[in-house]
Design a protein around this motif. Structure first.
Motif, PDB file in Angstrom:
ATOM      1  N   UNK A 179       0.820  -1.206   0.000  1.00  0.00           N
ATOM      2  CA  UNK A 179       0.000   0.000   0.000  1.00  0.00           C
ATOM      3  C   UNK A 179       0.856   1.260   0.000  1.00  0.00           C
ATOM      4  N   UNK A 180       2.058   1.187   0.576  1.00  0.00           N
ATOM      5  CA  UNK A 180       2.928   2.368   0.576  1.00  0.00           C
ATOM      6  C   UNK A 180       3.434   2.686  -0.824  1.00  0.00           C
ATOM      7  N   UNK A 181       3.505   1.671  -1.676  1.00  0.00           N
ATOM      8  CA  UNK A 181       3.823   1.926  -3.079  1.00  0.00           C
ATOM      9  C   UNK A 181       2.604   2.533  -3.773  1.00  0.00           C
ATOM     10  N   UNK A 182       1.428   1.980  -3.514  1.00  0.00           N
ATOM     11  CA  UNK A 182       0.198   2.508  -4.096  1.00  0.00           C
ATOM     12  C   UNK A 182      -0.013   3.968  -3.725  1.00  0.00           C
ATOM     13  N   UNK A 183       0.377   4.323  -2.510  1.00  0.00           N
ATOM     14  CA  UNK A 183       0.209   5.697  -2.061  1.00  0.00           C
ATOM     15  C   UNK A 183       1.043   6.694  -2.865  1.00  0.00           C
ATOM     16  N   UNK A 184       2.036   6.192  -3.589  1.00  0.00           N
ATOM     17  CA  UNK A 184       2.902   7.066  -4.386  1.00  0.00           C
ATOM     18  C   UNK A 184       2.336   7.347  -5.772  1.00  0.00           C
ATOM     19  N   UNK A 185       1.258   6.684  -6.132  1.00  0.00           N
ATOM     20  CA  UNK A 185       0.755   6.770  -7.512  1.00  0.00           C
ATOM     21  C   UNK A 185       0.381   8.190  -7.919  1.00  0.00           C
ATOM     22  N   UNK A 186      -0.260   8.930  -7.055  1.00  0.00           N
ATOM     23  CA  UNK A 186      -0.833  10.215  -7.459  1.00  0.00           C
ATOM     24  C   UNK A 186       0.203  11.314  -7.599  1.00  0.00           C
ATOM     25  N   UNK A 187       1.174  11.385  -6.708  1.00  0.00           N
ATOM     26  CA  UNK A 187       2.084  12.528  -6.696  1.00  0.00           C
ATOM     27  C   UNK A 187       3.546  12.190  -6.980  1.00  0.00           C
ATOM     28  N   UNK A 188       3.879  10.905  -7.053  1.00  0.00           N
ATOM     29  CA  UNK A 188       5.286  10.530  -7.157  1.00  0.00           C
ATOM     30  C   UNK A 188       5.638   9.788  -8.435  1.00  0.00           C
ATOM     31  N   UNK A 189       4.669   9.216  -9.112  1.00  0.00           N
ATOM     32  CA  UNK A 189       4.963   8.351 -10.249  1.00  0.00           C
ATOM     33  C   UNK A 189       4.348   8.883 -11.532  1.00  0.00           C
TER      34      UNK A 189
END
Length: 351
Positions: A179-189
């Protein structure tokens, strides 16, 4: 080592290393994925792991592993076979992976070939059979959003729909993403990663559909960076077992865990301990055999489910360095005096 791992882990996340067709196939995205406090797919990401007691034992249980020739999937097959399960691997090639081609356990696995996206439902149903449990380690990496959606979403949906048609499946396990990777989807990837995360969400929902929405019969395994094997790789990014174990041991130390807790986005992900491929595979096998269910989010939960030993790579590296230093010291005690005496003799001979 921390700097090296951080660089590798960041690259791994950016290339979706946590997928597993080729996890293979070993290791180190459409609507925005909800944060870890919300729901991902049909599962609450806060759902805890449930340890279960299955009085039926492992022997004779039929388990089909989708993506069973991959980096993670092949090791799931190995663990299940060694526990006495009747194992079928379904992959596009149906060939025994090269890393284990000479191992005896491979002779007891049914290596079936089926194309999840292009082979037709009859071919897939025949390959999948009538198992008690299904594990999917299917996933892809790349830079094309549509392909990421197909490889992580459509392919898994097809596999799980086949499992639903089988009418025999009681337990399902799926390798998703932390989930910590998923949390990066909007602003980091980059935007194309949306196909990756959406595909994982689709697969989670399809996994739940196999057992008619019974969350107690499903296990979602959610690693970030997966390491293992004997080799380093660039695509997908991967580090070998010795290096990865050292990094896991280092990043499991209290001060670095605290730093990860307060760090943002991909920095947090890079500072989290990676997961050994054997741990991810072991968690999947435990889920298939009815020993664990729920969401295994991150290395600690995965290790607990798999009964994975504590990493010792860093300790072993220091031990090796100490032994080499002692060898060098012992050599110097003998050879340096000889060199000094030899030099003195040469000087005296010229005098």
């Amino acid at each position: 080592m921390t700097i090296c791992h951080t660089a590798v882990a960041l690259a791994a996340v950016l290339l979706c290393v946590v997928t597993t067709t080729t996890t293979s196939v070993a290791a180190w995205q459409l609507p925005a994925v909800p944060s870890s406090s919300q729901r991902i797919g049909s599962f609450s990401s806060s759902s805890s792991m449930k340890m279960m007691s299955d009085n039926g034992g492992s022997a004779g249980k039929k388990v089909t592993v989708l993506g069973g020739t991959g980096f993670v999937g092949s090791r799931v097959c190995k663990i299940l076979q060694e526990k006495g399960a009747d194992v079928t691997s379904v992959s596009k090639t149906g060939q025994v992976p090269s890393w284990c081609a000479d191992e005896d356990w491979t002779k007891s696995v049914n290596w079936a070939a089926a194309d999840l996206l292009g082979g037709g439902s009859d071919q897939l149903d025949a390959a999948l059979g009538k198992p008690d449990s299904v594990v999917s380690c299917v996933g892809v990496v790349g830079f094309d959003g549509d392909e990421l959606l197909k490889g992580n979403g459509d392919a898994n949906v097809a596999g799980f729909e086949s499992a639903k048609r089988a009418g025999s499946v009681k337990r399902v396990a799926f390798v998703s993403v932390a989930s910590e990777v998923s949390d990066c989807e909007e602003n980091w990837l980059p935007e194309f990663f949306g196909g990756y995360f959406e595909g994982k969400r689709m697969a989670e929902e399809a996994a739940l559909g196999v057992v008619n929405g019974d969350e107690g019969s499903v296990c979602i395994v959610k690693p970030s960076f997966i390491y293992g094997g004997d080799e380093f790789g660039l695509f997908p990014p991967r580090v070998n077992d010795a290096y990865g174990s050292a990094v896991e041991e280092l990043l499991s130390l209290g001060p670095l865990r605290f730093l990860a807790d307060v760090a943002p986005g991909l920095i947090k992900v890079a500072l989290r301990p990676p997961s050994a491929v054997e741990a991810v595979a072991g968690a999947c096998a435990s889920a298939a055999l009815g020993e664990v269910s729920g969401v295994l989010d991150g290395t600690d939960a995965i290790n607990e489910a798999a009964n994975q030993p504590d990493p010792t790579g860093l300790t072993e590296a220091f031990k090796w360095a100490g032994e080499k230093a002692k060898d060098a010291y012992d050599w110097a005690k003998v050879e340096v005096p000889k060199l000094i005496d030899s030099t003195k003799e040469k000087i005296d001979a010229k005098s």
